[in-house]
Structure formats: structure tokens, C-alpha cells
Design an enzyme around this catalytic site. Structure first.
Site, PDB file in Angstrom:
ATOM      1  N   ASP A 133       0.862  -1.184   0.000  1.00 12.75           N
ATOM      2  CA  ASP A 133       0.000   0.000   0.000  1.00 12.75           C
ATOM      3  C   ASP A 133       0.897   1.232   0.000  1.00 12.75           C
ATOM      4  O   ASP A 133       1.749   1.382   0.869  1.00 12.75           O
ATOM      5  CB  ASP A 133      -0.871  -0.032   1.253  1.00 12.75           C
ATOM      6  CG  ASP A 133      -1.820   1.144   1.363  1.00 12.75           C
ATOM      7  OD1 ASP A 133      -1.852   2.005   0.464  1.00 12.75           O
ATOM      8  OD2 ASP A 133      -2.545   1.211   2.372  1.00 12.75           O
TER       9      ASP A 133
ATOM     10  N   ASP B 116      -3.554   2.241  -5.450  1.00 14.49           N
ATOM     11  CA  ASP B 116      -2.302   2.256  -4.688  1.00 14.49           C
ATOM     12  C   ASP B 116      -2.093   1.016  -3.825  1.00 14.49           C
ATOM     13  O   ASP B 116      -1.236   1.015  -2.957  1.00 14.49           O
ATOM     14  CB  ASP B 116      -2.226   3.516  -3.825  1.00 14.49           C
ATOM     15  CG  ASP B 116      -3.182   3.488  -2.648  1.00 14.49           C
ATOM     16  OD1 ASP B 116      -4.236   2.825  -2.740  1.00 14.49           O
ATOM     17  OD2 ASP B 116      -2.873   4.128  -1.630  1.00 14.49           O
ATOM     18  N   GLU B 117      -2.837  -0.049  -4.083  1.00 15.27           N
ATOM     19  CA  GLU B 117      -2.696  -1.269  -3.288  1.00 15.27           C
ATOM     20  C   GLU B 117      -2.714  -2.496  -4.190  1.00 15.27           C
ATOM     21  O   GLU B 117      -3.460  -2.541  -5.160  1.00 15.27           O
ATOM     22  CB  GLU B 117      -3.860  -1.432  -2.310  1.00 15.27           C
ATOM     23  CG  GLU B 117      -3.975  -0.360  -1.273  1.00 15.27           C
ATOM     24  CD  GLU B 117      -5.237  -0.532  -0.452  1.00 15.27           C
ATOM     25  OE1 GLU B 117      -5.116  -0.750   0.756  1.00 15.27           O
ATOM     26  OE2 GLU B 117      -6.336  -0.461  -1.043  1.00 15.27           O
TER      27      GLU B 117
END
Length: 147
Positions: free
Chosen positions: A7, A102-103
Site C-alpha cells: 500500500d 495504490d494497493e
């Protein structure tokens, strides 16, 4: 089966800082379309108590008092940097599942459990070197946030 969740922290703010290093260690908020509300906050802004999705008009006075830098969102930039990060992450595992901008999850089956912390540090360092952003991850036994 060990799964790593990677993350990137404060993703939109981190992206802005990649292209404007002068924003590093300064209070930065990224605002939604039409600059309506906070969609990303730096740690410095979070420490001031600004909440996610807080409308700009509610934080404007605080922004003036503490020098918060407000930026309009740039989703093209964030998408490009996300693609770069995910491409890098795909080199660390034969199986990658992108969860959000974003993960992602990385399947670490077959890796020596004793080496996972060091492997995570290598992932973080590689992203920082190749993209200039910070990523944090954790190793777990399953995908607790994903079905």
C-alpha cells in the site's frame, strides 16, 4: 500461503511530491474535482485533524494558519504513477492482484518465511528508487480485505 499487501502511503500527495520535491515535509492536501473536498492528505495535514473528504471551505482557515498547500487533483498523473508502481511490483511475485490505485496483493507462496521482512524492505526500497514514492506493506496469511 503468505500474501503481502503493498500500500502506497498518502498516494496522491506522494505522487505530487515526486514531481515537486519542495512539497516534502510540508502540509499538503489534494482536493477533489472542482476543489471541493480532501481526497488525500499528507501526514502533516492529518496531524492537524483534517479528515478525509473534509470540504475545503471547512479547512480554509486552518490552511491559512498552518500553511497547508492545497492542490487540485491530477488523476492522469496518479494513474501513470500507479501503473509504474504496479509494474515494478509484478516483478516481485508471479501472482499479483491489483486491489486499488495504490494497493495490491502479492502471492509469496514458496518464499522462505524467514526472508519475508527483508523481501518487503527490498520491495519498498525498489519503489522508492524507481518511482520516488514510499510504499508500506505487510505479510499475512490471507486476503483479509478482499474476498
Amino acid at each position: 500461503m503468505p500474501i503481502a499487501l503493498v500500500d502506497c502511503n498518502n498516494f496522491y500527495v506522494s505522487c505530487e511530491r515526486v514531481f515537486n520535491p519542495q512539497l516534502e515535509d510540508k502540509p499538503v492536501v489534494v482536493l477533489s474535482n472542482n476543489d471541493g473536498c480532501a481526497v488525500a492528505r499528507s501526514n502533516e495535514v492529518k496531524a492537524l485533524g483534517v479528515k478525509m473528504a473534509e470540504p475545503w471551505f471547512k479547512m480554509e482557515k486552518l490552511a491559512k494558519q498552518h500553511g497547508i498547500i492545497a492542490l487540485s487533483s491530477n488523476y492522469t498523473l496518479y494513474g501513470d504513477l500507479s501503473a509504474r508502481v504496479m509494474s515494478i511490483l509484478s516483478t516481485f511475485s508471479p501472482k499479483q492482484e491489483i486491489y486499488s490505485i495504490d494497493e495490491c496483493f502479492l502471492d509469496l507462496a514458496g518464499f522462505d518465511p524467514k526472508s519475508l521482512i527483508g523481501y518487503g524492505q527490498t520491495i519498498r526500497k525498489t519503489i522508492r528508487q524507481q518511482v520516488g514514492k514510499q510504499a508500506h506493506g505487510g505479510n499475512g496469511l490471507g486476503q483479509s480485505t478482499h474476498g
